[in-house]
Design a protein around this motif. Structure first.
Motif, short mmCIF file in Angstrom:
data_model
loop_
_atom_site.label_atom_id
_atom_site.label_comp_id
_atom_site.label_asym_id
_atom_site.label_seq_id
_atom_site.Cartn_x
_atom_site.Cartn_y
_atom_site.Cartn_z
N PHE A 181 0.83 -1.21 0.00
CA PHE A 181 0.00 0.00 0.00
C PHE A 181 0.87 1.27 0.00
N THR A 208 -6.28 2.23 -3.22
CA THR A 208 -7.13 1.04 -3.08
C THR A 208 -7.69 0.62 -4.44
N LEU A 263 -4.93 -1.06 -6.43
CA LEU A 263 -4.62 -2.39 -5.91
C LEU A 263 -5.71 -3.39 -6.29
N LEU A 265 -5.20 -6.34 -3.64
CA LEU A 265 -5.81 -5.74 -2.45
C LEU A 265 -5.55 -6.58 -1.20
N LYS A 320 -2.20 -5.86 0.50
CA LYS A 320 -1.83 -4.45 0.68
C LYS A 320 -0.98 -4.19 1.92
N ASN A 321 -1.12 -5.02 2.94
CA ASN A 321 -0.33 -4.81 4.16
C ASN A 321 0.94 -5.65 4.23
N VAL A 358 3.10 -4.15 -8.59
CA VAL A 358 3.11 -3.04 -7.63
C VAL A 358 3.82 -1.83 -8.25
#
Ligand code: ADP
Ligand code: MG
Length: 262
Positions: free
Chosen positions: A99, A136, A139, A145, A148-149, A163
């Motif tokens: 993200f 968002t 992604l 999505l 994302k972390n 990415v």
């Protein structure tokens, strides 16, 4: 409409003539391919287009804003005037999340320097709804999505490339330069990427220039192809004419290219 005009462009490194006397016109809203053997000068050409290198001689004229036309821009500022790129050697911040890597692309389009973005992440910027909505959305488009972390380093090579493309798109460019986007991808990933590039081009009204060795991707996507060899432009044309061009077959495609392209 003509978006980019390159005239008699040359770049030498010491005695090495990496790019020699290249004339190229790139049309708006097209996908243009740059192909050719390793060392042909393709990446150097991108580095000239993005202002990382200044030409030894020749001209680069963008039909964009005045500042870009003058070629005096620092590379990190190019994004603010509509040009974004990815790198042959992936340049993500590997310890940062997926993200936040894409968020950096968004902020390269604003008045903040990339460095200050890094220093202030994540507490300051993640509060900005507009930025976070855009990231968002990207992604989701790139099917990332759920990751994302994750730290960027934990993603597969193919996902890391996606990415990087998402990050480039986050700056809302008019022109997207992709340096070997399918490198390191398996055939399924390459196939998915091919469709994604076509989709984002139409969705965001982009002009795309891509360097790529995967001929299935190049031949499916490109409106026009330029072939580099030893710094020279040896051929240009649509995919069919390039596939049948004797010079190109000899210099690059070789005998088994038809099988590869299927
Ligand atoms: P390609 O992307 O087509 O594989 P490159 O543009 O990376 O080719 O390289 C073209 C030629 O220029 C090669 O001979 C390479 O070694 C040389 N070259 C590229 N960048 C530099 C540099 N910064 N310094 C010296 N030589 C370079
Ligand atoms: Mg290269």
């Amino acid at each position: 409409m003509e978006l980019l005009n390159v005239s008699k462009l040359s770049k030498e490194f010491g005695g090495v003539k990496a790019v020699q006397d290249i004339d190229i016109v790139i049309e708006e809203n097209e996908i243009t391919g740059i192909i050719g053997p390793n060392g042909a000068g393709k990446t150097t050409f991108f580095n000239l287009l993005t202002g990382i290198y200044s030409p030894t001689s020749g001209e680069i004229t963008y039909n964009l804003e005045e500042e870009v036309k003058s070629r005096q821009l620092k590379p990190q500022r190019m994004a603010r005037y509509g040009i974004a790129r990815t790198f042959q050697n992936i340049r993500l911040f590997k310890e940062m999340t997926v993200f936040d890597n894409v968020l950096l692309g968004y902020h390269s389009n604003m008045n903040y320097g990339v460095l200050s973005s890094i220093l202030r992440l994540p507490s300051y910027f993640t509060g900005e709804k507009q930025a976070s909505d855009k990231v968002t959305e990207l992604l989701r488009i790139f099917n990332l999505l759920e990751k994302k972390n994750e730290k960027a380093r934990n993603l597969s090579y193919g996902d890391q490339r996606k990415v990087e493309i998402a990050r480039a798109l986050a700056s809302d460019p008019k022109v997207l330069l992709l340096d070997e986007p399918a490198a390191g991808m398996n055939p399924n990933e390459t196939n998915e990427l091919t469709k994604l590039i076509r989709w984002v081009k139409d969705e965001f009204g982009l002009t795309i220039v891509l360097i790529e060795h995967d001929m299935s991707l190049v031949m499916k996507l490109c409106d026009k192809i330029f072939v580099f060899d030893y710094g020279h432009l040896i051929a240009e044309g649509n995919p069919e004419s390039i596939q049948n061009n004797e010079k190109v077959i000899k210099a690059y495609l070789g005998g088994d290219y038809v099988a590869q392209a299927k």
